[in-house]
Design an enzyme around this catalytic site. Sequence first.
Site, mmCIF file in Angstrom:
data_model
loop_
_atom_site.group_PDB
_atom_site.id
_atom_site.type_symbol
_atom_site.label_atom_id
_atom_site.label_comp_id
_atom_site.label_asym_id
_atom_site.label_seq_id
_atom_site.Cartn_x
_atom_site.Cartn_y
_atom_site.Cartn_z
ATOM 1 N N HIS A 1 3.641 -1.130 3.814
ATOM 2 C CA HIS A 1 2.925 0.221 3.518
ATOM 3 C C HIS A 1 4.494 1.399 3.114
ATOM 4 O O HIS A 1 4.526 1.012 4.324
ATOM 5 C CB HIS A 1 2.365 0.564 5.004
ATOM 6 C CG HIS A 1 1.192 2.035 4.783
ATOM 7 N ND1 HIS A 1 0.287 2.346 3.872
ATOM 8 C CD2 HIS A 1 1.860 3.173 5.405
ATOM 9 C CE1 HIS A 1 -0.351 3.063 3.730
ATOM 10 N NE2 HIS A 1 0.640 3.627 4.154
ATOM 11 N N GLU B 1 1.230 5.468 0.535
ATOM 12 C CA GLU B 1 0.702 6.622 1.592
ATOM 13 C C GLU B 1 0.945 8.190 0.532
ATOM 14 O O GLU B 1 2.073 7.953 0.199
ATOM 15 C CB GLU B 1 1.122 6.933 2.783
ATOM 16 C CG GLU B 1 0.454 8.012 3.382
ATOM 17 C CD GLU B 1 0.804 8.713 4.977
ATOM 18 O OE1 GLU B 1 0.656 7.619 5.620
ATOM 19 O OE2 GLU B 1 1.898 9.655 5.240
ATOM 20 N N PHE C 1 11.249 13.969 10.223
ATOM 21 C CA PHE C 1 10.258 13.843 11.120
ATOM 22 C C PHE C 1 10.721 12.700 11.662
ATOM 23 O O PHE C 1 9.962 12.513 12.550
ATOM 24 C CB PHE C 1 9.917 12.812 9.427
ATOM 25 C CG PHE C 1 9.189 13.714 8.058
ATOM 26 C CD1 PHE C 1 8.502 14.347 8.620
ATOM 27 C CD2 PHE C 1 9.290 13.157 6.853
ATOM 28 C CE1 PHE C 1 8.186 15.419 7.758
ATOM 29 C CE2 PHE C 1 8.703 13.898 5.774
ATOM 30 C CZ PHE C 1 7.947 14.791 5.876
ATOM 31 N N ASP D 1 1.798 2.732 25.661
ATOM 32 C CA ASP D 1 2.205 2.748 23.888
ATOM 33 C C ASP D 1 1.186 2.017 23.139
ATOM 34 O O ASP D 1 0.142 1.794 22.594
ATOM 35 C CB ASP D 1 3.622 2.873 23.080
ATOM 36 C CG ASP D 1 3.277 3.479 22.133
ATOM 37 O OD1 ASP D 1 2.659 4.962 22.450
ATOM 38 O OD2 ASP D 1 3.904 3.253 21.620
ATOM 39 N N ASP E 1 -1.587 15.361 14.772
ATOM 40 C CA ASP E 1 -0.522 16.901 15.361
ATOM 41 C C ASP E 1 -0.698 17.601 15.361
ATOM 42 O O ASP E 1 -1.640 18.459 15.253
ATOM 43 C CB ASP E 1 0.142 16.421 15.076
ATOM 44 C CG ASP E 1 1.728 14.776 14.661
ATOM 45 O OD1 ASP E 1 1.916 14.626 15.723
ATOM 46 O OD2 ASP E 1 1.945 15.021 13.629
ATOM 47 N N SER F 1 0.918 -1.374 0.393
ATOM 48 C CA SER F 1 -0.007 0.108 0.020
ATOM 49 C C SER F 1 0.948 1.180 0.145
ATOM 50 O O SER F 1 1.637 1.493 0.430
ATOM 51 C CB SER F 1 -0.419 0.165 1.415
ATOM 52 O OG SER F 1 -0.086 -0.240 2.878
#
Length: 313
Positions: free
Chosen positions: A283, A32, A233, A175, A124, A30
């Site tokens: 991905h 993005e 990032f 988490d 965010d 996939s």
Amino acid sequence: MSFTLPQMEEARRALDAPLFADLSGDFALSFEFFPPKTEKMDAVLWESLKSLAPLGPRFVSVTYGAGGSTRERTHATVARIARETEIPAAAHLTCVDATRDEIDEIAREYWAAGVRHIVALRGDPPREGERFQSHPGGYENAAALVAGLRKVAPFEISVAAYPECHPDSEGVAADLDNLKRKIDAGANRAITQFFFSPEAFFRFRDAAAAAGIAAEIVPGILPVSNVAQTRKFAGLCGAAIPAWMDRLFDGLDDHPAARQLVAATVAAELCRKLYAGGVRHFHFYTLNRAELAYAICHLLGKRPVAQAKEAAA
């Protein structure tokens, strides 16, 4: 990490044979994208989508930011993919700067546009450096958003996971608890933030399984096309950049073609090691460029769908 016998055989093959020799391409993928801001960027996105579509992606997703213009661009891009292609389109949706009613209405608009997949995220803070605060009357976190979407329509829902722990989290256990809440609320799978060590993913996958998380966990792969951007990032999402990678890209700022070759090699090797450990879905964070993701998929044995059918016939 505990390997099964077939995985051990595959791992041995990865060491004994040329790294990318005769791989079958038996994995899902996939991609993005982010919504374009200009006509030129729009053309680049659609050219990239056109290049990657023959690989038969499971879905393509489009990122989302708080604020009217970004929100509208995301919706327009996702709706166009759903309308003009046969690729399942997934829309990112966050909890930022919107009430529950507003988010539910956006979700209903996606459903009406033929979009059946949502990537549900907390999001965010709209201003860098601030801590996240839920909007008054809004969804307080991604787990609540997933539960709300389940009431709107029978969407397929993906959520985020963080192999190296989310920067806002109190720790690894917290988490994992948060991820489990998202899955228990109705998410179908988790897509990880990018990472550069296969061990980071395998440790996380094993820890998630031990925590009772049975949903699919898909590794997110970021080919390093821009080193400075990647460092930024990584700082925002808690991903570690190994020292050897810093050294590897040193001196390539003025050599974009060489940087692309190095980036594809590094990311393909990471994917090869993940594949040896049983991963069968990748991905790719494309940054709206097709070349790197296409090259990596090719190295892993993936061929255009029509070409693969002809070879089998």
